[in-house]
Design a protein around this motif. Sequence first.
Motif, short mmCIF file in Angstrom:
data_model
loop_
_atom_site.label_atom_id
_atom_site.label_comp_id
_atom_site.label_asym_id
_atom_site.label_seq_id
_atom_site.Cartn_x
_atom_site.Cartn_y
_atom_site.Cartn_z
N HIS A 14 26.08 26.50 4.85
CA HIS A 14 25.16 25.35 5.03
C HIS A 14 25.03 24.54 3.74
O HIS A 14 24.00 23.93 3.49
CB HIS A 14 23.79 25.82 5.49
N LEU A 15 26.09 24.51 2.93
CA LEU A 15 26.06 23.77 1.66
C LEU A 15 26.51 22.33 1.81
O LEU A 15 26.56 21.60 0.82
CB LEU A 15 26.96 24.47 0.64
N GLY A 16 26.86 21.90 3.00
CA GLY A 16 27.44 20.57 3.18
C GLY A 16 26.59 19.44 2.62
O GLY A 16 27.10 18.55 1.93
N SER A 17 25.30 19.45 2.91
CA SER A 17 24.43 18.36 2.42
C SER A 17 24.32 18.39 0.90
O SER A 17 24.13 17.34 0.28
CB SER A 17 23.04 18.49 3.06
N HIS A 18 24.44 19.55 0.29
CA HIS A 18 24.41 19.65 -1.18
C HIS A 18 25.71 19.12 -1.76
O HIS A 18 25.69 18.39 -2.76
CB HIS A 18 24.21 21.11 -1.61
N ILE A 19 26.84 19.49 -1.15
CA ILE A 19 28.14 19.04 -1.65
C ILE A 19 28.22 17.51 -1.65
O ILE A 19 28.75 16.90 -2.58
CB ILE A 19 29.27 19.66 -0.79
N ASP A 20 27.68 16.89 -0.62
CA ASP A 20 27.75 15.43 -0.50
C ASP A 20 26.96 14.71 -1.58
O ASP A 20 27.12 13.50 -1.76
CB ASP A 20 27.26 14.98 0.88
N GLN A 21 26.11 15.41 -2.32
CA GLN A 21 25.30 14.77 -3.35
C GLN A 21 26.01 14.70 -4.70
O GLN A 21 25.50 14.05 -5.63
CB GLN A 21 23.98 15.53 -3.52
N TYR A 22 27.18 15.33 -4.83
CA TYR A 22 27.89 15.29 -6.10
C TYR A 22 28.58 13.94 -6.29
O TYR A 22 28.95 13.27 -5.32
CB TYR A 22 28.92 16.42 -6.16
N ASP A 23 28.78 13.57 -7.56
CA ASP A 23 29.45 12.31 -7.86
C ASP A 23 30.93 12.35 -7.47
O ASP A 23 31.46 11.37 -6.95
CB ASP A 23 29.33 12.00 -9.37
N ILE A 24 31.59 13.48 -7.73
CA ILE A 24 33.01 13.63 -7.45
C ILE A 24 33.21 14.90 -6.63
O ILE A 24 32.77 15.98 -7.03
CB ILE A 24 33.84 13.69 -8.74
N ILE A 25 33.87 14.76 -5.49
CA ILE A 25 34.13 15.89 -4.59
C ILE A 25 35.64 16.03 -4.44
O ILE A 25 36.31 15.12 -3.95
CB ILE A 25 33.47 15.67 -3.21
N ILE A 26 36.17 17.16 -4.85
CA ILE A 26 37.62 17.39 -4.85
C ILE A 26 37.94 18.39 -3.75
O ILE A 26 37.34 19.47 -3.67
CB ILE A 26 38.09 17.92 -6.22
N ARG A 27 38.91 18.04 -2.91
CA ARG A 27 39.37 18.92 -1.83
C ARG A 27 40.86 19.19 -1.97
O ARG A 27 41.57 18.50 -2.71
CB ARG A 27 39.05 18.32 -0.46
N LEU A 28 41.33 20.18 -1.21
CA LEU A 28 42.69 20.68 -1.38
C LEU A 28 43.47 20.61 -0.08
O LEU A 28 43.00 21.09 0.96
CB LEU A 28 42.65 22.14 -1.88
N ASN A 29 44.66 20.03 -0.16
CA ASN A 29 45.60 20.00 0.96
C ASN A 29 44.94 19.57 2.27
O ASN A 29 44.20 18.60 2.30
CB ASN A 29 46.30 21.36 1.09
N ASN A 30 45.20 20.32 3.33
CA ASN A 30 44.73 19.90 4.66
C ASN A 30 43.43 20.55 5.07
O ASN A 30 43.14 20.67 6.26
CB ASN A 30 45.81 20.19 5.71
#
Length: 380
Positions: free
Chosen positions: A180-196
């Motif tokens: 349930h961290l999704g709403s917290h993750i969206d508050q960061y300035d830069i969000i880095i994801r990997l591949n697909n």
Amino acid sequence: MITLNHLSTEDPADGCPLIPEAEEATLPSYELGTRPESFFISRTVNLTISLVLLISCYSAILIPAYLPADGSYHEFPKDLVLLNLSASLLSSPCQPRWCLTHLKPLSCSPGLLNIPVFVQQEHPMSWERPPPLGLQGSEQHLALALASLPQLDLPPFLSKEGHCRRCVVVGNGGVLHGSHLGSHIDQYDIIIRLNNAPVPGFERDAGSRTTVRLLYPEGAPHSADEYKQTSMVALVVFKSLDLDWLTSVITKQPLSFWSKMWFWRDVVEEIPLRPENFRILHPEIIHKTGEALQKYAFKQGNMVPTLGACAVVMALQMCDHVSLAGFGYNMQHPEARLHYYEEIRMDAMKAQVVHDVSAEKLFLRDLVAAGAVTDLTRAL
């Protein structure tokens, strides 16, 4: 002593028969060597029943490995304490150069400072190593790829000059499932994801925004929905042909059939982003990450790190605060989820021999222990 001298088939009281006469009973008779066919099943039915039983047995053994271990993941957060810690971290003031200050005491820190993030020169002074640790032998492919890119430098939204930036690297680990961290993750300035690693359908745990998606051609998402709310795609070069793929995606000129044959799986031919939203990850990120991992590895030699470890080192170059979510493979629990978006179990990691995940875990643990990065899901 009492003896029975005569058995009668009639009730002595009214003369009614008690049992039917023997000659009226009709019993089946069979010739010698024959058997009643209705008692036995045919070979076809016998084979069908056997196959059904066999498949049922295999299903009972194999299917549980692909089922969620706990259905409550879909209803409640795993750990409210972690959510509270994450909220506290986001609400605290951003402190410039926090990562670098806490990184310097580590023995591996000298090689992790001031690494260029993206390739900006067509002919750098030296590409001493072949991909992915360098670009030796790929100079012509690189020149064409760079010529197709309108911009090569670090865009303002990724630069920490004049700004204190918080970054989160979203790993693909199963520990993220049910967080349930999704709403917290969206508050960061830069969000880095990997591949697909997917976003739609997993927003509650993984967030909905993407600032940079690191990928190689075979790992690029095929669905256009995965690129919504994405600011940039950064190519990780593992072979010269990867640069040709990037040129093809940007210029809309399809690759030849022969070129496509050299990819180990089908690659996407179109990514719905503007040309200025593409970059090429500098191979020094991969090289320096591999060198840092050597301090934790049992075997020496050129080490190819995972994209996750490379993304962490990349974030250290751009961000003042770096957090991790979805990192940590716990091989002590083979029944645990491997990825947050599918139900493959941790046991599947035993089959891979390319990366040293044990060395990476020790490396990331040291970064967390030093305070250089924060582990939001606490699996390291």
